[in-house]
Design an enzyme around this catalytic site. Sequence first.
Site, PDB file in Angstrom:
ATOM      1  N   CYS A   1       0.830  -1.204   0.000  1.00 43.99           N
ATOM      2  CA  CYS A   1       0.000   0.000   0.000  1.00 43.99           C
ATOM      3  C   CYS A   1       0.871   1.263   0.000  1.00 43.99           C
ATOM      4  O   CYS A   1       1.460   1.594  -1.004  1.00 43.99           O
ATOM      5  CB  CYS A   1      -1.012  -0.043   1.140  1.00 43.99           C
TER       6      CYS A   1
ATOM      7  N   HIS B   1      -3.540  -5.289   1.042  1.00 41.01           N
ATOM      8  CA  HIS B   1      -2.921  -5.672   2.318  1.00 41.01           C
ATOM      9  C   HIS B   1      -2.972  -7.184   2.523  1.00 41.01           C
ATOM     10  O   HIS B   1      -4.032  -7.727   2.829  1.00 41.01           O
ATOM     11  CB  HIS B   1      -3.640  -4.981   3.479  1.00 41.01           C
TER      12      HIS B   1
ATOM     13  N   GLU C   1      -2.068  -8.843   4.994  1.00 42.36           N
ATOM     14  CA  GLU C   1      -2.371  -9.166   6.391  1.00 42.36           C
ATOM     15  C   GLU C   1      -3.863  -9.027   6.713  1.00 42.36           C
ATOM     16  O   GLU C   1      -4.292  -9.380   7.810  1.00 42.36           O
ATOM     17  CB  GLU C   1      -1.544  -8.286   7.338  1.00 42.36           C
TER      18      GLU C   1
END
Length: 139
Positions: free
Chosen positions: A29, A116, A118
Amino acid sequence: MGEHEERDRTEDILLEHALEVDLPVLGVCRGLQRINEILGGTLTPVEGHVHGEHTISFQPEWHDIYGTNATVNSYHNTSISVDGLAPALRSAGTDPDGMIEAVYMPGKSVAGIMWHPERSGSPEADWSLMQRLVTGEPF
């Protein structure tokens, strides 16, 4: 430099060092955005990319990682247009509007993704990208 000047300077130094000693780099990002800016690219504001999902179409050189397309999460309001891509980078994937959301640096283990890994909504193939970077396989 913007509102995070100290952080930006630190990231400049870290990327410069990583490139000098051939360390693998994955920008996520804002990390992708910074890599692009550090290497001479520019950013473009976008709408409708905060807290959602969309499809990314991948260039053939990333088909072995992600296939032709994948659905990814989205938490940004700034992206990279084709004209804003740094000269040292290549587009690996674009959103439906043609904005660049995945990049790589030819000859280096350097890549960036706008989503992302995660967070939920991330493709399982992100692990393959990370493995490729960690093993030092250049793009």
